[in-house]
Design a protein around this motif. Structure first.
Motif, PDB file in Angstrom:
ATOM      1  N   THR A   5      -6.166 -46.478 -91.857  1.00  0.00           N
ATOM      2  CA  THR A   5      -7.311 -47.283 -92.245  1.00  0.00           C
ATOM      3  C   THR A   5      -7.027 -48.708 -91.811  1.00  0.00           C
ATOM      4  OG1 THR A   5      -7.854 -45.897 -94.127  1.00  0.00           O
ATOM      5  CG2 THR A   5      -8.653 -48.158 -94.200  1.00  0.00           C
ATOM      6  N   PHE A   7      -8.207 -52.950 -91.753  1.00  0.00           N
ATOM      7  CA  PHE A   7      -8.888 -53.984 -92.512  1.00  0.00           C
ATOM      8  C   PHE A   7      -8.811 -55.267 -91.711  1.00  0.00           C
ATOM      9  CE2 PHE A   7      -9.255 -57.306 -95.670  1.00  0.00           C
ATOM     10  CZ  PHE A   7     -10.311 -56.844 -96.434  1.00  0.00           C
ATOM     11  N   LEU A  31      -1.996 -55.305 -97.812  1.00  0.00           N
ATOM     12  CA  LEU A  31      -1.885 -53.946 -97.276  1.00  0.00           C
ATOM     13  C   LEU A  31      -0.664 -53.222 -97.834  1.00  0.00           C
ATOM     14  CD1 LEU A  31      -3.014 -54.457 -93.573  1.00  0.00           C
ATOM     15  CD2 LEU A  31      -4.352 -53.600 -95.514  1.00  0.00           C
ATOM     16  N   VAL A  34      -1.796 -51.833-101.064  1.00  0.00           N
ATOM     17  CA  VAL A  34      -2.597 -50.619-100.866  1.00  0.00           C
ATOM     18  C   VAL A  34      -1.701 -49.441-100.508  1.00  0.00           C
ATOM     19  CG1 VAL A  34      -4.399 -49.529 -99.463  1.00  0.00           C
ATOM     20  CG2 VAL A  34      -4.660 -51.900-100.214  1.00  0.00           C
ATOM     21  N   SER A  38      -1.559 -45.991-102.443  1.00  0.00           N
ATOM     22  CA  SER A  38      -1.791 -44.760-101.700  1.00  0.00           C
ATOM     23  C   SER A  38      -0.608 -43.804-101.825  1.00  0.00           C
ATOM     24  CB  SER A  38      -2.065 -45.090-100.236  1.00  0.00           C
ATOM     25  OG  SER A  38      -2.292 -43.930 -99.484  1.00  0.00           O
ATOM     26  N   SER A  63      -3.292 -52.583 -90.309  1.00  0.00           N
ATOM     27  CA  SER A  63      -3.584 -51.169 -90.532  1.00  0.00           C
ATOM     28  C   SER A  63      -2.501 -50.548 -91.404  1.00  0.00           C
ATOM     29  CB  SER A  63      -3.681 -50.407 -89.203  1.00  0.00           C
ATOM     30  OG  SER A  63      -2.432 -50.414 -88.546  1.00  0.00           O
ATOM     31  N   GLU A  92      -8.074 -43.657 -98.315  1.00  0.00           N
ATOM     32  CA  GLU A  92      -9.438 -44.178 -98.372  1.00  0.00           C
ATOM     33  C   GLU A  92      -9.779 -44.685 -99.772  1.00  0.00           C
ATOM     34  OE1 GLU A  92     -13.949 -42.427 -97.851  1.00  0.00           O
ATOM     35  OE2 GLU A  92     -12.324 -41.500 -96.719  1.00  0.00           O
ATOM     36  N   MET A  95      -7.813 -47.919-100.522  1.00  0.00           N
ATOM     37  CA  MET A  95      -8.360 -49.076 -99.806  1.00  0.00           C
ATOM     38  C   MET A  95      -9.671 -49.532-100.434  1.00  0.00           C
ATOM     39  SD  MET A  95      -8.159 -51.361 -97.476  1.00  0.00           S
ATOM     40  CE  MET A  95      -7.041 -50.950 -96.175  1.00  0.00           C
ATOM     41  N   ASN A  96     -10.558 -48.602-100.715  1.00  0.00           N
ATOM     42  CA  ASN A  96     -11.850 -48.971-101.294  1.00  0.00           C
ATOM     43  C   ASN A  96     -11.689 -49.651-102.651  1.00  0.00           C
ATOM     44  OD1 ASN A  96     -13.288 -48.039 -99.087  1.00  0.00           O
ATOM     45  ND2 ASN A  96     -13.651 -46.029 -99.977  1.00  0.00           N
ATOM     46  N   SER A  98      -9.221 -51.464-103.562  1.00  0.00           N
ATOM     47  CA  SER A  98      -8.372 -52.646-103.466  1.00  0.00           C
ATOM     48  C   SER A  98      -8.936 -53.768-102.605  1.00  0.00           C
ATOM     49  CB  SER A  98      -7.004 -52.240-102.905  1.00  0.00           C
ATOM     50  OG  SER A  98      -6.413 -51.270-103.723  1.00  0.00           O
ATOM     51  N   ARG A  99     -10.132 -53.641-102.114  1.00  0.00           N
ATOM     52  CA  ARG A  99     -10.674 -54.654-101.194  1.00  0.00           C
ATOM     53  C   ARG A  99     -10.625 -56.064-101.789  1.00  0.00           C
ATOM     54  NH1 ARG A  99     -12.810 -52.644 -96.624  1.00  0.00           N
ATOM     55  NH2 ARG A  99     -13.369 -50.463 -96.608  1.00  0.00           N
TER      56      ARG A  99
END
Length: 116
Positions: A5, A7, A31, A34, A38, A63, A92, A95-96, A98-99
Motif C-alpha cells: 500500500t 501513501f 508508515l 501502520v 498490520s 510504501s 488495507e 492503513m485506512n 491510520s490515515r
C-alpha cells in the motif's frame, strides 16, 4: 510480487530541503506505525509473512510491502479462517484506520523545527 500500500503527501506549499527531510522522517514514522498495526493482524502460522513486512520511503512517497509469494492471496482471500485477531485485508484496514495518525506524525518533526 509483493503486496503493498502506498501513501503520498502532496502538499501545495513549497518546502525547503530541511522541511522535506523532516516530512519524510515523519512519513517513515507514520508508515512504521501502520506496519506495526498490520503485523498484529497479519495471518500467522510460522511468522514468515509478518517478518517480510517493510517500509520504504523516498522523499514524500512511501510504501509498506510484504514480500512473500502468498502475501497478496492472504490479504485478499476473505473466506480463509485465521487465528483470533488475525485477518484478511490486514494492511488495507490498518492503513485506512491510520490515515489521520500518519498525517499527525508527519507534522510532528515540522512543528518541533518551527518552534526551534
Amino acid at each position: 510480487m509483493p503486496q503493498y500500500t502506498s501513501f503520498n503527501f502532496d502538499g501545495t506549499r513549497q518546502w525547503n530541503s530541511r522541511g522535506r527531510r523532516l516530512q519524510s522522517q515523519g512519513l517513515r514514522a507514520g508508515l512504521e506505525y501502520v506496519l506495526g498495526l498490520s503485523n498484529s493482524r497479519v495471518p500467522l502460522e510460522e511468522g514468515t509473512l509478518e517478518r517480510s513486512g517493510k517500509v520504504d520511503v523516498d522523499g514524500l512517497e512511501g510504501s509498506i510491502s510484504y514480500d512473500t509469494v502468498y502475501a497478496r492471496r492472504q490479504h485478499e482471500e476473505l473466506t480463509w479462517k485465521h487465528l483470533p485477531g488475525r485477518m484478511a485485508k490486514y494492511l488495507e484496514k490498518s492503513m485506512n484506520e491510520s490515515r489521520e495518525i500518519i498525517l499527525q506524525m508527519m507534522a510532528v518533526p515540522l512543528r518541533r523545527w518551527l518552534r526551534g
